[in-house]
Design a protein around this motif. Sequence first.
Motif, PDB file in Angstrom:
ATOM      1  N   ALA A  39      -4.206   3.065   4.670  1.00  0.00           N
ATOM      2  CA  ALA A  39      -4.292   1.600   4.725  1.00  0.00           C
ATOM      3  C   ALA A  39      -2.940   1.008   5.109  1.00  0.00           C
ATOM      4  CB  ALA A  39      -4.752   1.058   3.373  1.00  0.00           C
ATOM      5  N   ALA A  40      -1.846   1.586   4.592  1.00  0.00           N
ATOM      6  CA  ALA A  40      -0.509   1.099   4.934  1.00  0.00           C
ATOM      7  C   ALA A  40      -0.251   1.247   6.424  1.00  0.00           C
ATOM      8  CB  ALA A  40       0.544   1.865   4.129  1.00  0.00           C
ATOM      9  N   LEU A  41      -0.608   2.393   6.988  1.00  0.00           N
ATOM     10  CA  LEU A  41      -0.404   2.611   8.419  1.00  0.00           C
ATOM     11  C   LEU A  41      -1.235   1.638   9.253  1.00  0.00           C
ATOM     12  CD1 LEU A  41      -0.383   6.523   8.597  1.00  0.00           C
ATOM     13  CD2 LEU A  41       1.574   4.975   8.735  1.00  0.00           C
ATOM     14  N   ALA A  42      -2.511   1.453   8.858  1.00  0.00           N
ATOM     15  CA  ALA A  42      -3.393   0.553   9.609  1.00  0.00           C
ATOM     16  C   ALA A  42      -2.858  -0.879   9.587  1.00  0.00           C
ATOM     17  CB  ALA A  42      -4.809   0.614   9.037  1.00  0.00           C
ATOM     18  N   LEU A 102      -6.099  12.237  -2.981  1.00  0.00           N
ATOM     19  CA  LEU A 102      -7.057  11.425  -2.228  1.00  0.00           C
ATOM     20  C   LEU A 102      -6.685   9.945  -2.297  1.00  0.00           C
ATOM     21  CD1 LEU A 102      -9.687  11.220  -0.632  1.00  0.00           C
ATOM     22  CD2 LEU A 102     -10.915  11.096  -2.811  1.00  0.00           C
ATOM     23  N   GLY A 103      -6.340   9.488  -3.493  1.00  0.00           N
ATOM     24  CA  GLY A 103      -5.951   8.087  -3.634  1.00  0.00           C
ATOM     25  C   GLY A 103      -4.719   7.751  -2.818  1.00  0.00           C
ATOM     26  N   ALA A 104      -3.727   8.644  -2.873  1.00  0.00           N
ATOM     27  CA  ALA A 104      -2.505   8.406  -2.094  1.00  0.00           C
ATOM     28  C   ALA A 104      -2.794   8.421  -0.599  1.00  0.00           C
ATOM     29  CB  ALA A 104      -1.464   9.465  -2.445  1.00  0.00           C
ATOM     30  N   LEU A 105      -3.682   9.319  -0.176  1.00  0.00           N
ATOM     31  CA  LEU A 105      -4.039   9.393   1.249  1.00  0.00           C
ATOM     32  C   LEU A 105      -4.718   8.108   1.710  1.00  0.00           C
ATOM     33  CD1 LEU A 105      -4.256  11.047   3.854  1.00  0.00           C
ATOM     34  CD2 LEU A 105      -6.435  11.954   3.012  1.00  0.00           C
ATOM     35  N   VAL A 106      -5.634   7.598   0.911  1.00  0.00           N
ATOM     36  CA  VAL A 106      -6.330   6.353   1.270  1.00  0.00           C
ATOM     37  C   VAL A 106      -5.339   5.193   1.353  1.00  0.00           C
ATOM     38  CG1 VAL A 106      -8.007   4.649   0.463  1.00  0.00           C
ATOM     39  CG2 VAL A 106      -8.564   7.083   0.345  1.00  0.00           C
ATOM     40  N   LEU A 107      -4.449   5.103   0.365  1.00  0.00           N
ATOM     41  CA  LEU A 107      -3.471   4.015   0.370  1.00  0.00           C
ATOM     42  C   LEU A 107      -2.502   4.128   1.536  1.00  0.00           C
ATOM     43  CD1 LEU A 107      -2.741   3.847  -3.454  1.00  0.00           C
ATOM     44  CD2 LEU A 107      -3.727   2.007  -2.068  1.00  0.00           C
ATOM     45  N   TRP A 108      -2.065   5.348   1.835  1.00  0.00           N
ATOM     46  CA  TRP A 108      -1.137   5.523   2.950  1.00  0.00           C
ATOM     47  C   TRP A 108      -1.822   5.213   4.278  1.00  0.00           C
ATOM     48  CZ3 TRP A 108       3.664   5.247   3.858  1.00  0.00           C
ATOM     49  CH2 TRP A 108       4.224   5.785   5.028  1.00  0.00           C
ATOM     50  N   CYS A 137       0.834  -1.211   0.000  1.00  0.00           N
ATOM     51  CA  CYS A 137       0.000   0.000   0.000  1.00  0.00           C
ATOM     52  C   CYS A 137       0.863   1.253   0.000  1.00  0.00           C
ATOM     53  CB  CYS A 137      -0.925   0.001   1.217  1.00  0.00           C
ATOM     54  SG  CYS A 137      -2.281  -1.185   1.124  1.00  0.00           S
ATOM     55  N   ALA A 138       1.957   1.230   0.770  1.00  0.00           N
ATOM     56  CA  ALA A 138       2.846   2.386   0.799  1.00  0.00           C
ATOM     57  C   ALA A 138       3.477   2.611  -0.570  1.00  0.00           C
ATOM     58  CB  ALA A 138       3.929   2.179   1.863  1.00  0.00           C
ATOM     59  N   LEU A 139       3.900   1.519  -1.207  1.00  0.00           N
ATOM     60  CA  LEU A 139       4.475   1.633  -2.545  1.00  0.00           C
ATOM     61  C   LEU A 139       3.431   2.096  -3.548  1.00  0.00           C
ATOM     62  CD1 LEU A 139       6.859   1.167  -4.467  1.00  0.00           C
ATOM     63  CD2 LEU A 139       6.117  -1.219  -4.682  1.00  0.00           C
ATOM     64  N   ALA A 140       2.218   1.580  -3.415  1.00  0.00           N
ATOM     65  CA  ALA A 140       1.144   1.977  -4.334  1.00  0.00           C
ATOM     66  C   ALA A 140       0.816   3.459  -4.206  1.00  0.00           C
ATOM     67  CB  ALA A 140      -0.104   1.143  -4.057  1.00  0.00           C
TER      68      ALA A 140
END
Length: 459
Positions: free
Chosen positions: A103-106, A95-101, A22-25
Amino acid sequence: MEASDSRESSRAGLLARVALLCALAAVVVLLAVTGMGGLLILPIGLAGLAAAAAGVWLLLAHRGVVRWAGAVLAVGAPVAVLVFYTRTGLWSAALGALVLWSAALACARSALRRVREPHGMHAVAGPLPRHPVLIMNPKSGGGKVGRFGLVEKAEQLGARVVLLDTSTYTDVAAVARRAAAEGADLLGVAGGDGTQALVAAVAAEHDLPFLVVSAGTRNHFAMDLGLDRTDPSRCLDALTDGEELRVDLGMVAEHAFVNTVSFGAYAQIVQSSEYRDAKAGTALDALPDLLLADRAGRLEAQADSIRLESQQALLVSNNPYAAAVDPITAGRRPRLDLGTLGVLGVRVDGPAQAAELALRGTQASGMNVLTARTVVVHSDAATIPVAVDGEALQLSTPVICSVRAGALRVRVPRGRPGAPVTSPPLDWRRVIALALGRHRPTPSAAEPSGGSTEGPDDA
């Protein structure tokens, strides 16, 4: 047991890999959708955050035109960032990067939680109380004593209830001592944390079990004990089906505290007679004088061997919180039996440091987070305002804070929701190790130590 541990490790590894993907995405989305222009999203967002934090400082530390300018900056900076994202077509990528980041943190935090070693407070069996006495404040928490029928349920379970007369001052500690002298084998309180601390000190003095009923407004102590804060009547189950926890009791001068002692800006604000009825207005009116005071009017503290200089606010807690907190909102303590004090010192001298604090958090130069056995607070004044579990006091300087390790026997129900699970520090190196199948378990809370774990330069 080994099979269960293996499954948890496998799930943790999977979550760690998902977190890294997710972080890479998030990075790929920024570059793929907008090209190199996507790299502007992060610095512009951080600049907006820093500007908003500087605006908040101006709002809190000044009056008149400067305060209004700070309010405009605090609101306008985030709005300007959103407008920029929209007009340049970056908003969808952001927005997409925020959602993915997110998810990465969670996923990363969930992975780390799964492999840490459980290390909670140890409960032991204790005899059923025969002569329990519960002190109840009918006005606490907006009338929870009456709303949840606490008096009736306690009496049905065999307890004697002392209902406080809220129309006049009552020496709660004296009431508790009288109950102990008359043969009480358990002391309990249905009230706020300040009242809890008064009776807890008496219970510790007589080595009696102490019962917490979560009838206050915030009930931080009850939360960290794992008690039900939504239904205080469930706390009374400890009278018939309970167990004991040995926890620490904080001391400031001769006063006990179960949560926190605050010095500096917050402590001075709560001294105001208007604070209870108009918290926000009173704080805004007082903060400019407190935040801009010269260094001679600030606090000096000695936390074991570490010196904290020119502090605007200082929070000392009975055992450390899982993350840095401010004196008003507080947070969670995974353990109450480590025999240490948590210490949080804040010094922000201007909008630049406020911006740094917003960007770096506990790593900012104006924030000190550490633990200590003893904290000594110095001031040029003979007495200083102190908020002890939210109660306003004036104490003679120097003020000494200490902790009585294992002084309090707290009786809790066997069936309780449990203390909220706190996440271990987010360490991406450990996440990568988990993803690769190499990891070492970490404890869920720090072990007792002989001194501070972080100094001013480390925090």
